[in-house]
Design an enzyme around this catalytic site. Structure first.
Site, PDB file in Angstrom:
ATOM      1  CB  THR A 267      -0.017  -9.277   3.046  1.00 26.06           C
ATOM      2  OG1 THR A 267       1.211  -9.640   2.405  1.00 26.06           O
ATOM      3  CG2 THR A 267       0.141  -7.890   3.619  1.00 26.06           C
ATOM      4  CG  HIS A 268       2.729 -13.079   6.971  1.00 32.17           C
ATOM      5  ND1 HIS A 268       1.824 -13.986   6.484  1.00 32.17           N
ATOM      6  CD2 HIS A 268       2.622 -13.131   8.315  1.00 32.17           C
ATOM      7  CE1 HIS A 268       1.208 -14.572   7.487  1.00 32.17           C
ATOM      8  NE2 HIS A 268       1.669 -14.068   8.615  1.00 32.17           N
TER       9      HIS A 268
ATOM     10  CG  ASP B 185      -5.127 -14.098  -5.904  1.00 32.37           C
ATOM     11  OD1 ASP B 185      -4.021 -14.427  -5.435  1.00 32.37           O
ATOM     12  OD2 ASP B 185      -5.640 -14.688  -6.865  1.00 32.37           O
TER      13      ASP B 185
ATOM     14  N   GLY C 233       9.096 -10.053  -9.253  1.00 27.81           N
ATOM     15  CA  GLY C 233       8.298 -10.968 -10.078  1.00 27.81           C
ATOM     16  C   GLY C 233       8.426 -10.697 -11.569  1.00 27.81           C
TER      17      GLY C 233
ATOM     18  CG  ASP D  92       7.272  -5.313 -11.515  1.00 23.62           C
ATOM     19  OD1 ASP D  92       6.202  -5.046 -12.082  1.00 23.62           O
ATOM     20  OD2 ASP D  92       7.422  -5.269 -10.283  1.00 23.62           O
TER      21      ASP D  92
END
Ligand code: IMP
Length: 212
Positions: free
Chosen positions: A8-9, A84, A168, A170
């Site tokens: 991940t970044h 994912d 997102g 949430d």
């Protein structure tokens, strides 16, 4: 020392990963730390397939490119992890599911995505608004074997957005226990129950077993 390379970044995700995987015998790096700008494809049909695809592509790349040019990082000791995750809504046949990030287009705001999901559930009673956040984490070990874990948090889709935390979906995902959205939880409260936290803790057990 063994190196975990987490695909991940995202700094927020890495913070949670570091907190859960912390071990003096492990060095935990993100793609950003390792200066890897590789874009990986997600063409699988499940969270598990996508996570494993990502981890495998990065592990192959590390091997081909002579791995990471970082002090103390031994190419033959790298374990690549990838995740994912997404939201499954039962009444919508599991949508947005593995397409959670891409739902209505990547550039559409979550305010719009959330409003759309609420609208699609118009008239649906609470007991049929069941949903879950799912996270799969895959590990590819130096000997090319792999392991995949899954973490889930169950809840339901509310009738309006609430809460200022999280990201997102949430604001529309509510927990049965307290009828609060996961966007209303403090970050440490969410990490304690989150799908990612659960999948990561299971992965930590596997890493500990393989190390021991
Ligand atoms: P990723 O696989 O972690 O990149 O997550 C894919 C997508 O799933 C995100 O872009 C969000 O839309 C959704 N998602 C995953 N985890 C969460 C969460 O904890 N809260 C809200 N949305 C989430």
């Amino acid at each position: 020392m063994k190196t975990i390379l987490f695909a991940t970044h995202n700094d927020g995700k890495m913070k949670e990963v570091r907190e859960i995987l912390q071990d003096p015998a492990l060095s935990v790096l993100s793609l950003k730390d390792a200066k890897i700008a590789l874009e990986v494809e997600e063409t699988g049909s499940s969270f598990e397939e996508n996570a494993l695809q990502k981890a495998t592509q990065i592990a192959d790349w590390c091997q081909k490119s002579g791995a990471l040019d970082l002090p103390g990082c031994e190419p033959s000791e790298i374990i690549v992890l990838a995740d994912d995750s997404g939201l499954e809504i039962d009444r919508l046949g599991g949508e947005p599911g593995i397409y959670s990030a891409r739902y209505m287009g990547r550039d559409t705001s979550y305010r719009e995505k959330n409003a759309n999901l609420i609208a699609r559930l118009e008239g649906v009673p609470k007991e049929e608004r069941t949903a879950r956040f799912v996270c799969a984490i895959a590990a590819v070990f130096p000997d090319k074997t792999h392991a995949v874990t899954r973490g889930v948090v169950e809840g339901y889709i509310g009738w309006e957005e609430s809460g200022e935390n999280g990201f997102g979906y949430d604001p529309i995902f509510y927990l049965y226990e307290n009828d609060r959205s996961t966007a209303s939880l403090l970050p440490e409260e969410k990490n304690g129950i989150s799908h990612r936290g659960r999948a990561l803790r299971r992965m930590k057990e596997i890493l500990d077993e393989r190390n021991g």
